[in-house]
Design a protein around this motif. Structure first.
Motif, PDB file in Angstrom:
ATOM      1  N   ARG A   1      -9.768 -33.989 -17.322  1.00 60.32           N
ATOM      2  CA  ARG A   1      -8.464 -34.348 -17.067  1.00 60.32           C
ATOM      3  C   ARG A   1      -7.629 -34.653 -18.458  1.00 60.32           C
ATOM      4  NH1 ARG A   1      -6.153 -35.790 -12.500  1.00 60.32           N
ATOM      5  NH2 ARG A   1      -4.252 -36.849 -12.622  1.00 60.32           N
TER       6      ARG A   1
ATOM      7  N   ASP B   1      -4.222 -32.916  -9.661  1.00 64.33           N
ATOM      8  CA  ASP B   1      -5.759 -32.897  -9.560  1.00 64.33           C
ATOM      9  C   ASP B   1      -6.483 -31.920  -9.952  1.00 64.33           C
ATOM     10  OD1 ASP B   1      -8.121 -34.160  -8.561  1.00 64.33           O
ATOM     11  OD2 ASP B   1      -7.887 -33.617  -6.642  1.00 64.33           O
TER      12      ASP B   1
ATOM     13  N   THR C   1      -9.929 -29.892  -8.926  1.00 67.58           N
ATOM     14  CA  THR C   1     -11.036 -30.082  -7.834  1.00 67.58           C
ATOM     15  C   THR C   1     -12.281 -29.833  -8.187  1.00 67.58           C
ATOM     16  OG1 THR C   1     -11.138 -27.670  -7.462  1.00 67.58           O
ATOM     17  CG2 THR C   1      -9.146 -28.776  -6.314  1.00 67.58           C
TER      18      THR C   1
END
Length: 74
Positions: free
Chosen positions: A2, A27, A29
């Motif tokens: 991230r 997000d 995945t």
């Protein structure tokens, strides 16, 4: 992962903000797809798909090879 994606988004953000838009990370995945939300002027812009694929996705894939793609979510 991230944090890596955020650093790349920070590189493209000034260009988007210069046109009145922005991008936020939603997000990442399990399949390596980065989900982003285009905001501001980018949200409804007819060129947003080109910005997403030719700008944001191209740079993320170049700098983070383990990412498989980028998609916009609302």
């Amino acid at each position: 992962m991230r944090e890596k994606v955020m650093k790349v988004l920070d590189k493209v953000r000034p260009a988007l903000q210069g046109d009145g838009g922005d991008v936020e990370l939603v997000d990442i995945t399990d399949k390596g797809i980065v989900q982003v939300r285009l905001t501001g002027a980018c949200k409804g812009c007819p060129m947003s798909q080109m910005t997403l694929k030719n700008g944001i996705e191209r740079i993320i894939l170049k700098e983070i090879p383990e990412i498989k793609g980028v998609e916009a979510v609302s």
